[in-house]
Scaffold this motif. Structure first.
Motif, PDB file in Angstrom:
ATOM      1  N   LYS A 124       1.114  -1.214  -0.330  1.00 20.91           N
ATOM      2  CA  LYS A 124      -0.171   0.278  -0.237  1.00 20.91           C
ATOM      3  C   LYS A 124       0.923   0.900   0.041  1.00 20.91           C
ATOM      4  N   PHE A 129      -1.369  -1.098  -8.086  1.00 19.10           N
ATOM      5  CA  PHE A 129      -1.415  -2.257  -8.194  1.00 19.10           C
ATOM      6  C   PHE A 129      -1.007  -3.241  -8.877  1.00 19.10           C
ATOM      7  N   ASN A 207      -2.696   3.083  -7.834  1.00 22.28           N
ATOM      8  CA  ASN A 207      -2.926   3.695  -6.993  1.00 22.28           C
ATOM      9  C   ASN A 207      -3.539   5.283  -6.515  1.00 22.28           C
TER      10      ASN A 207
END
Length: 512
Positions: A124, A129, A207
């Protein structure tokens, strides 16, 4: 100048000035050694990554369905709250449960970036991603480098040595080996491009929480699925106190976001699985009724077409008064006979299942056939619960363990009582069926006194009414099962979800 010392009659001379001269002569060497030792110790201490511990708290409650009645054998108690707590603790530690969690979070894919001293976990913390194509094999333990050229374009690199490499299909968990020649893979892609390579398949998506910095470098690699699952089998699951329904979960690692997501996903999977088991009978009942409704619907349509065709052909649309009275009486008897036949058929199926099967998790629900006898419904519930418990314990104990023998003895004891109840109920139902058939024969004898057209019309209407009555009965049970299933909620209540509140570091000890 020298000083003399005498020990045990041994005469020894010590040159103090010479020793001091030598010590001063080599003091730079001692100083350098000290600085190097201190630096190495400091460097090793810095290289130790911070270790964090995250936790969450849940309660296992016994939530009763408000639509559950004594006649609705669609949900069942799994042995009370204490049994549910023990089951939840064993489940959270089990390999199969953690496999579901790792699969859902795709933790077999590791995101990394360059830290101050080494490559670190970047879960994260990357501006992208990867949607992994789990139907294709992915190469294991091969580090890929991702360098962004602009906000949408990136360069993907990987270096291959000559030889075989292991790949894994994360859908089937099957591993294969494949030969690769020595090569430096280097190619540009954009967000949203479907990447299909012999060693990697997936799609990069942005992201939204992190902006892309051109020139930024990141890494990713795939790990063996079983190895990742084994890493999380050490999750700490403990009750708040002995006999308490409160459970605390703790997990230790290097990335707080990763720990938080895993703990919360683990509870979510547990909640879904417990609700699925709670809805077991309702789900199977709905599936059975749906298949029966399809069949009965065809029967109703065929009988309706035949009835309309007969009326149009013979210009007869209504039965006479005597025929109407007989029709009402026969319809009531036909529906009673259909119900008793369904119950007898269920008893035969259940008896055959108990005598010929070893896995009792798929025992048909009594409510499907309208069985309201409490002793039979309770015994079926107990057998299914024991079978489910045995299945769960297979992940914690080896086959042949004493706990399985104890469960098998309990199943056999309940099964023997159930078989005896089935034989007794079948005898009563056969007597009832004999009485119904005798009454039907009596009224059918009276029908023969009616005109031929009236007899034929009455026969068709009986078949239509019976099909329509069975269809309506199944439709009612379908609604009942759907209502019970919709009203069910999970017995897992989240008290505190895992959350990064800024603390949680438990290591390393930088004072050592």
């Amino acid at each position: 100048m020298s000083e003399e010392f005498e020990f045990n009659d041994v005469h020894t001379t010590f040159d103090f000035k010479g020793f001091l001269f030598k010590l001063l002569r080599f003091w730079p060497l001692f100083l350098i050694s000290f600085v190097i030792a201190f630096g190495v110790a400091r460097y090793i201490n810095v290289r130790k990554l911070p270790v964090y511990q995250m936790g969450n708290t849940v309660s296992i409650k016994d939530d009763q369905n408000p639509f559950f009645t004594s006649n609705t054998s669609l949900t069942f108690n799994w042995g009370g709250t204490t049994d549910k707590v023990n089951t939840a603790i064993i489940t959270l530690r089990s390999r199969s449960h953690n496999e579901h969690v790792v699969d859902r979070l795709q933790y077999y894919l590791e995101y990394k970036k360059q830290g101050e001293y080494q490559i670190v976990d970047a879960y994260k913390q990357t501006p992208f991603f990867i949607k992994v194509d789990t139907s294709k094999p992915q190469i294991l333990n091969k580090q890929f480098t991702v360098v962004f050229k602009d906000s949408v374009t990136f360069n993907l690199k990987a270096t291959f040595a000559d030889g075989t490499a292991m790949l894994q299909n994360y859908s089937t968990k099957e591993k294969i080996s494949r030969y690769f020649e020595a090569d430096n893979f280097d190619k540009d892609y954009k967000f949203g491009d479907q990447i299909n390579l012999p060693f990697f398949s997936g799609v990069f998506v942005p992201n939204k929480e992190l902006a892309v910095r051109p020139g930024a470098t990141y890494f990713f690699n795939f790990r063996n699925f079983d190895g990742v699952v084994g890493q999380y089998n050490g999750i700490s699951v403990t009750p708040e106190s002995k006999g308490s329904s409160i459970i605390r979960l703790h997990l230790t690692g290097y990335n707080k976001a990763k720990l938080v997501d895993y703990l919360n996903a683990s509870v979510a999977v547990l909640s879904e699985n417990m609700l699925e088991r709670k809805n077991l009978f309702a789900t199977k009942t709905i599936a059975f009724i749906d298949s029966s409704l399809t069949k009965k619907s065809v029967e109703v349509q065929d009988a309706e077409v035949e009835l309309n065709a007969f009326r149009n052909k013979n210009a007869i649309f209504d039965l006479e008064v005597e025929g109407l009275e007989l029709n009402d009486k026969l319809n009531t008897l036909d529906i009673r006979k259909e119900t008793v036949d369904q119950e007898l058929n269920y008893y035969n199926v259940l008896e055959s299942y108990l005598q010929g099967k070893s896995d009792y998790r798929n025992v048909p629900a009594p409510s499907v056939a309208g069985i309201s006898e409490s002793s039979i419904a309770a015994s079926v519930v107990r057998i299914v619960a024991l079978a489910e418990e045995r299945n769960r314990l297979q992940y914690s104990y080896k086959e042949g363990a004493p706990v399985f023998a104890d469960i098998d003895r309990k199943i056999d004891a309940v099964k023997n009582v159930l078989l005896e109840n089935i034989r007794s109920s079948k005898g009563l139902k056969n007597q009832e069926l004999t009485t119904i058939k005798r009454d039907i024969s009596k009224y059918e004898g009276q029908i023969k006194k009616l005109p031929k057209e009236q007899q034929e019309l009455l026969k068709i209407e009986r078949r239509y009414n019976l099909s329509q009555g069975s269809y309506n009965l199944f439709l009612s049970k379908r609604s009942e099962a759907g209502l019970v299933k919709a009203a069910n909620v999970s017995d897992v209540l989240i008290i505190d979800s895992a959350k990064d509140t800024g603390g949680g570091q438990v290591g390393p000890n930088t004072r050592l």
